[in-house]
Design a protein around this motif. Structure first.
Motif: not given
Length: 405
Positions: A332-346
């Motif tokens: 169903g889902a793929l969840s991730f973050n990118v170092e140094g980047v806020h998820q809302y901005d992305l």
């Protein structure tokens, strides 16, 4: 394999542009889009059938009642319920879980020191009702921890089970991480301990075959809007013997046999738990959605979606600083973050490129706290998503990260 091109054309909302770009809708864990069969079922009800059910003798009342009860039969068949009487229509998964928690409190089954077992992966709707139950009854909430890969710690689960465990309430698929829990095995262990088992199938219904009898569970809750049906309709399935042993929760019309000012006698299943006028159109549209799902082929859908998730993970893995959450075998889902980047901005920049994803804690704040984060970017997939959507996702993430760093 289903014909993807013709299937996509069955979802009119996808035929539009966002910010001058083709809409890439990857927020399906929040809500799915609706195929024409569902839209037409809703429209037909209001244009040709609309009437209240069960109490009328006129033609439209009979038509509406027949359509509503046929919808119940469709749901029962989809879940492999022993009887349609085990299918209770609700407003959604949250409503179903609250129904069970409240009737357990009213029944006196939960006493001081009794334990309710849930997991770290739960949505707030499978946490808060049990906290409220414990506050009312003196029960104790216990939490199954998860590993770093987002899978549940099965050794800890077995250690938590004991003679005081009254109910295990567990998500089948994590709405945040896509973790697929081993429901059958965990249910068997809980039943051996004498506990009732409730499964939150909000995310699972669109992606998995469900056989409630084979699973051996006592309750299962689902939401229509997660499975191509409208919002405001859901189902609580419960074993007839368990439901019959529990008191009603809400009072009003339909859930009664006879009312006097001195005493009220209650109706039989499923009406005992369906007080008031139900969401008639929603139930009929939910049946149409399940027919669509089964007509398309759940096994083919499952294979298609999992291939997309693996492709998305591969496509994104080259982005420096990316971290995925959840096990490799997701649903169903793929969840991730990118170092140094806020998820809302992305997520905001991705929207400018026509790609719709979800950002934030996904109503799973305790899970986010477990991993020391405030939220993630979540791309979630449905039957109408394509390889082009994966390419657009990877391009949008890559371009957005480059702008934000």
């Amino acid at each position: 394999m289903f014909q993807l091109d013709s299937l996509i054309s069955d979802f009119p909302i996808l035929d539009q542009t966002i910010q001058g770009r083709r809409l890439v809708y990857l927020d399906n864990a929040a809500t799915t889009q609706k195929p024409m069969a569902v839209l037409l079922a809703s429209r037909h009800y209001y244009e040709a059938v609309n009437s209240n059910i069960h109490r009328g003798t006129h033609y439209l009342a009979r038509l509406a009642t027949e359509a509503f009860e046929k919808a119940r039969q469709t749901v029962a068949g989809h879940l492999n319920a022993a009887t349609p009487d085990e299918v209770i229509f609700t407003s959604g998964t949250t409503d179903g879980i609250n129904l069970v928690a409240n009737v357990l409190a009213l029944s006196g089954r939960i006493r001081p020191g009794d334990e309710i077992l849930i997991s770290t992966l739960e949505h707030h709707s499978n946490i808060v009702p049990w906290q409220m139950l414990c506050e009312r009854t003196g029960g104790v909430l216990k939490i199954i921890p998860c590993h770093e890969d987002g899978s549940l710690d099965q050794e800890a689960f077995l250690a938590l089970l004991n003679e005081r465990t009254r109910i295990l309430s567990l998500t089948w698929i994590s709405n945040s991480f896509g973790t697929v829990n081993p429901i059958a095995e965990m249910t068997a262990a809980a039943k051996n301990a004498g506990a009732l088992v409730l499964i939150d199938a909000a995310q699972a219904t669109a992606h998995m075959h469900i056989n409630v009898q084979a699973l051996g569970i006592d309750f299962l809750a689902l939401s229509g809007h997660k499975v191509y049906a409208p919002t405001g309709i859901g189902v609580l399935w419960g074993r007839a013997d368990v439901l019959n042993s529990l008191p009603p929760w809400r009072g009003g019309g339909e859930m009664i046999k006879e009312v006097t000012f001195e005493k009220t006698s209650y109706n039989e299943l499923p009406f005992k738990f369906e007080a008031g006028t139900p969401n008639i159109e929603g139930a009929i549209a939910l049946a149409a959605a399940l027919d669509f799902l089964n007509g398309t082929g759940l096994s083919a859908i499952q294979k298609h979606e999992r291939e997309l998730i693996r492709s998305a993970a591969d496509a994104l893995s080259s982005i420096p600083g990316i971290r995925f959450y959840g096990p490799d075998d997701r649903a169903g889902a793929l969840s991730f973050n990118v170092e140094g980047v806020h998820q809302y901005d992305l997520g905001t920049l991705m929207d400018q490129m026509g790609v719709a994803v979800r950002t934030g804690h996904h109503c799973c704040q305790p899970l986010m706290a477990r991993f020391g984060i405030t939220g993630t970017v979540r791309a979630s997939f449905a039957v109408y998503n394509t390889d082009k959507d994966v390419e657009a996702l990877a391009e949008a993430v890559g371009r957005s990260v480059a702008m934000l760093r």
